[in-house]
Design a protein around this motif. Structure first.
Motif, PDB file in Angstrom:
ATOM      1  N   GLY A 239      12.644  20.955   9.628  1.00  0.00           N
ATOM      2  CA  GLY A 239      11.899  21.476   8.424  1.00  0.00           C
ATOM      3  C   GLY A 239      11.782  22.837   8.617  1.00  0.00           C
ATOM      4  N   LYS A 240      12.924  23.712   9.115  1.00  0.00           N
ATOM      5  CA  LYS A 240      12.666  25.030   9.031  1.00  0.00           C
ATOM      6  C   LYS A 240      13.989  25.929   8.367  1.00  0.00           C
ATOM      7  N   PRO A 241      13.815  26.955   7.987  1.00  0.00           N
ATOM      8  CA  PRO A 241      14.788  27.788   7.395  1.00  0.00           C
ATOM      9  C   PRO A 241      15.993  27.899   8.400  1.00  0.00           C
ATOM     10  N   ILE A 242      17.292  27.753   8.143  1.00  0.00           N
ATOM     11  CA  ILE A 242      18.333  27.904   9.325  1.00  0.00           C
ATOM     12  C   ILE A 242      19.208  29.296   8.833  1.00  0.00           C
ATOM     13  N   VAL A 243      19.480  29.825  10.397  1.00  0.00           N
ATOM     14  CA  VAL A 243      20.386  30.851  10.137  1.00  0.00           C
ATOM     15  C   VAL A 243      21.320  31.004  11.192  1.00  0.00           C
ATOM     16  N   PHE A 244      22.653  31.082  10.388  1.00  0.00           N
ATOM     17  CA  PHE A 244      23.959  30.748  11.155  1.00  0.00           C
ATOM     18  C   PHE A 244      24.593  32.267  11.559  1.00  0.00           C
ATOM     19  N   SER A 245      24.865  32.149  13.002  1.00  0.00           N
ATOM     20  CA  SER A 245      25.521  33.392  13.351  1.00  0.00           C
ATOM     21  C   SER A 245      26.999  32.995  13.845  1.00  0.00           C
ATOM     22  N   VAL A 246      27.865  33.676  13.020  1.00  0.00           N
ATOM     23  CA  VAL A 246      29.309  33.416  13.058  1.00  0.00           C
ATOM     24  C   VAL A 246      30.034  34.432  13.806  1.00  0.00           C
ATOM     25  N   PRO A 247      30.943  34.058  14.741  1.00  0.00           N
ATOM     26  CA  PRO A 247      31.635  34.940  15.394  1.00  0.00           C
ATOM     27  C   PRO A 247      33.038  35.291  14.439  1.00  0.00           C
ATOM     28  N   SER A 248      33.204  36.433  14.190  1.00  0.00           N
ATOM     29  CA  SER A 248      34.066  37.032  13.029  1.00  0.00           C
ATOM     30  C   SER A 248      35.227  37.794  13.214  1.00  0.00           C
ATOM     31  N   GLY A 249      36.441  37.536  12.644  1.00  0.00           N
ATOM     32  CA  GLY A 249      37.709  38.176  13.144  1.00  0.00           C
ATOM     33  C   GLY A 249      38.238  38.532  11.642  1.00  0.00           C
ATOM     34  N   ASN A 250      38.802  37.380  11.104  1.00  0.00           N
ATOM     35  CA  ASN A 250      39.443  37.512   9.787  1.00  0.00           C
ATOM     36  C   ASN A 250      38.370  37.161   8.672  1.00  0.00           C
ATOM     37  N   PHE A 251      37.093  36.879   9.234  1.00  0.00           N
ATOM     38  CA  PHE A 251      36.217  36.285   8.300  1.00  0.00           C
ATOM     39  C   PHE A 251      36.267  35.196   7.494  1.00  0.00           C
ATOM     40  N   GLY A 252      37.369  34.259   7.625  1.00  0.00           N
ATOM     41  CA  GLY A 252      37.287  32.998   6.851  1.00  0.00           C
ATOM     42  C   GLY A 252      36.167  32.137   7.248  1.00  0.00           C
ATOM     43  N   ASN A 253      35.595  32.026   8.301  1.00  0.00           N
ATOM     44  CA  ASN A 253      34.602  31.272   8.628  1.00  0.00           C
ATOM     45  C   ASN A 253      33.274  31.573   7.973  1.00  0.00           C
ATOM     46  N   LEU A 254      32.978  32.974   7.923  1.00  0.00           N
ATOM     47  CA  LEU A 254      31.855  33.321   7.316  1.00  0.00           C
ATOM     48  C   LEU A 254      31.869  33.062   5.731  1.00  0.00           C
ATOM     49  N   SER A 255      33.263  33.324   5.077  1.00  0.00           N
ATOM     50  CA  SER A 255      33.433  33.245   3.639  1.00  0.00           C
ATOM     51  C   SER A 255      33.194  31.698   3.454  1.00  0.00           C
ATOM     52  N   ALA A 256      33.707  30.849   4.252  1.00  0.00           N
ATOM     53  CA  ALA A 256      33.447  29.321   4.016  1.00  0.00           C
ATOM     54  C   ALA A 256      31.861  28.816   4.040  1.00  0.00           C
ATOM     55  N   GLY A 257      30.910  29.603   5.033  1.00  0.00           N
ATOM     56  CA  GLY A 257      29.502  29.425   4.686  1.00  0.00           C
ATOM     57  C   GLY A 257      28.984  29.998   3.544  1.00  0.00           C
ATOM     58  N   LEU A 258      29.587  31.037   3.058  1.00  0.00           N
ATOM     59  CA  LEU A 258      29.040  31.518   1.893  1.00  0.00           C
ATOM     60  C   LEU A 258      29.452  30.774   0.607  1.00  0.00           C
ATOM     61  N   LEU A 259      30.760  30.054   0.652  1.00  0.00           N
ATOM     62  CA  LEU A 259      30.812  29.165  -0.319  1.00  0.00           C
ATOM     63  C   LEU A 259      30.254  27.824  -0.270  1.00  0.00           C
ATOM     64  N   ALA A 260      29.553  27.531   1.060  1.00  0.00           N
ATOM     65  CA  ALA A 260      28.690  26.404   1.076  1.00  0.00           C
ATOM     66  C   ALA A 260      27.347  26.718   0.230  1.00  0.00           C
ATOM     67  N   CYS A 261      26.836  27.901   0.679  1.00  0.00           N
ATOM     68  CA  CYS A 261      25.664  28.419  -0.104  1.00  0.00           C
ATOM     69  C   CYS A 261      25.918  28.657  -1.579  1.00  0.00           C
ATOM     70  N   LYS A 262      26.921  29.132  -2.240  1.00  0.00           N
ATOM     71  CA  LYS A 262      27.217  29.060  -3.441  1.00  0.00           C
ATOM     72  C   LYS A 262      27.280  27.462  -4.095  1.00  0.00           C
ATOM     73  N   MET A 263      27.669  26.595  -3.470  1.00  0.00           N
ATOM     74  CA  MET A 263      27.404  25.178  -3.805  1.00  0.00           C
ATOM     75  C   MET A 263      26.094  24.541  -3.725  1.00  0.00           C
ATOM     76  N   GLY A 264      25.222  25.420  -3.074  1.00  0.00           N
ATOM     77  CA  GLY A 264      23.704  24.807  -3.275  1.00  0.00           C
ATOM     78  C   GLY A 264      23.217  24.352  -1.790  1.00  0.00           C
ATOM     79  N   LEU A 265      23.859  24.865  -0.707  1.00  0.00           N
ATOM     80  CA  LEU A 265      23.333  24.568   0.741  1.00  0.00           C
ATOM     81  C   LEU A 265      22.357  25.575   0.806  1.00  0.00           C
ATOM     82  N   PRO A 266      21.161  25.284   1.211  1.00  0.00           N
ATOM     83  CA  PRO A 266      19.915  26.119   1.235  1.00  0.00           C
ATOM     84  C   PRO A 266      19.940  26.792   2.595  1.00  0.00           C
ATOM     85  N   LEU A 267      20.581  27.872   2.834  1.00  0.00           N
ATOM     86  CA  LEU A 267      20.658  28.529   4.146  1.00  0.00           C
ATOM     87  C   LEU A 267      19.883  29.636   3.908  1.00  0.00           C
ATOM     88  N   GLN A 268      19.064  30.315   5.020  1.00  0.00           N
ATOM     89  CA  GLN A 268      18.223  31.404   5.083  1.00  0.00           C
ATOM     90  C   GLN A 268      19.200  32.760   4.940  1.00  0.00           C
TER      91      GLN A 268
END
Length: 435
Positions: A239-268
């Motif tokens: 029941g709490k807001p969620i923060v993801f820490s993403v180890p990043s190089g080419n930034f595909g992983n973080l982009s995928a997380g942003l895609l999830a947000c754009k599709m409606g996933l409620p991440l803080q």
């Protein structure tokens, strides 16, 4: 679903075209034309869904019928015989383990889905393709495993000589069959540039069906969004807001997380945590993007001086720097800080982290200290620590267990083709080997 080029929005492609072309002809990157939303009903009950059920729902929502739901169910059933569990490490801190696939790295999620989707389209069209991929470590092993002996697909993997761990190197140089490893005298950026130049070369593109399995390919990015949804499902009950820490190089992983947000996933919020290859954290701090030659670090899979997915990251925010800073906290760490984090977590929690995971842990820790708030923190563990066994054992002063699937590779002789980072020589090689 249509995709557009980040350089020329009028350049459009279908899902199949975007996957097999990899890059638009103007050398941009493909982005979804729109972001369809996951239904409220599904999100309300997501905590009761399995990883595969979540993956089917996300892909079906995004693809909008280009692959039927029944076909997607079959593809995902065959692609994933592993999960992405969330493990508690201290109060309100969790690690999302993404190393339970065949190559024991997060890239398995993208590579296996991409192989399944490509095979699906190839069977229908009776075509053959050649995959070109650059790796800074884990991508190569995941792509090699994911595409190994897949009919109609040959794979050429470029990696920087001496800049990947022994196990990482063995994963991409010991399979043979339809997988060829090219050992480049240079950096990951050199490997990545050779791949990009090959796609833009008119002679190569006219003679061969070329495709990429790097995160520049939208089919690698999409399935990485699955585990953000899955982690949310596992933690929703808190029941709490969620923060993801993403180890990043080419930034595909973080982009995928942003895609999830754009599709409606409620991440803080997101934390973009890098090693000394810190062009994006510097951009988030200043608004100025200054890529630089890559720096060699112990978290080698993140040694990317000019991340390809930066343009996608910006596009998620309409290329507005201020909007990006409101959703992403950027930070970076050196090797000694990374080693110290590995030691601290092992001493306090008996949990063994690879260096990339340690960077993500540090990013979450810094975010908590600087920003604060009552939230659930999740840091991504992108690779099994045994893939970096010498470094991990030296850092911790302890022996760690090597999974059987990795240990067996150490006794197999590698097979690679060595060459300089020269496009003309690389092109000649491709012309002589591809068909």
């Amino acid at each position: 679903m249509k995709f557009y080029s980040t350089k020329t929005e009028s350049l459009k492609a279908s899902l199949e075209e975007a996957i097999f072309n990899s890059l638009p002809p103007d050398n941009g990157l493909y982005m979804p034309e729109s972001f369809p939303k996951i239904s409220d009903e599904f999100l309300a009950d997501i905590q009761n869904k399995s990883f595969k059920e979540i993956a089917v729902e996300v892909a079906d929502t995004l693809f909008e019928g280009e692959i039927t739901r029944t076909e997607l169910e079959d593809l995902i059933e065959n692609a994933y015989d592993f999960d992405a569990p969330v493990v508690e490490i201290g109060t309100n801190n969790y690690v999302l383990e993404l190393f339970h696939g065949p190559s024991m790295a997060f890239k398995d999620f993208g590579a296996r889905f991409m192989a399944a989707v490509m095979s699906h389209f190839l069977i229908k069209s009776e075509k053959k393709i050649n995959i070109l991929v650059a790796t800074s470590g884990d991508t190569g092993g995941a792509v090699a495993q994911g595409f190994y002996k897949v009919p109609g697909i040959d794979v050429t993997i470029l990696y920087p000589s001496g800049k990947v761990s022994e196990i990482q190197e063995k994963q991409l140089t010991t399979l043979g069959h339809n997988v060829t490893a090219i050992e480049i005298d240079g950096t990951f950026d050199d490997c990545q540039q050779l791949v990009k130049d090959a796609f833009l070369d008119s002679e190569l593109s006219s003679k061969f069906n070329l495709a990429s399995a790097n995160s520049i390919n939208i089919a690698r990015l999409i399935p990485q969004s699955f585990y953000f949804f899955s982690a949310y499902a596992q933690l929703k009950k808190l029941g709490k807001p969620i923060v993801f820490s993403v180890p990043s190089g080419n930034f595909g992983n973080l982009s995928a997380g942003l895609l999830a947000c754009k599709m409606g996933l409620p991440l803080q919020h997101f934390v973009a945590a890098t090693n000394l290859n810190n062009a994006v954290p510097r951009y988030l701090a200043s608004g100025t993007y200054e890529p630089a030659p890559s720096i060699e670090t112990i978290s080698n899979a993140m040694d990317v001086g000019s991340p390809s997915n930066f343009v996608r990251l910006k596009r998620f925010f309409g290329d507005d720097w201020k909007s990006a800073t409101e959703k992403i906290f950027g930070t970076f760490f050196d090797d000694e800080q990374t080693r110290e984090a590995m030691r601290q977590v092992y001493e306090n929690s008996d949990y063994v982290m690879c260096p990339h995971t340690a960077v993500a842990y540090l990013g979450l820790k810094e975010y908590s200290e600087k920003i604060g708030g009552d939230f659930t923190g999740v840091f991504l563990s992108t690779a099994h620590p045994a893939k970096f066994i010498d470094l991990v054992e030296e850092t911790l002063g302890e022996k760690i267990e090597i999974p059987a699937r990795l240990e067996s590779l150490l006794h197999i002789e590698k097979v690679s083709i060595k060459m300089k980072a020269d496009f003309s020589a690389f092109k000649e090689l491709l012309l002589s080997r591809l068909h």
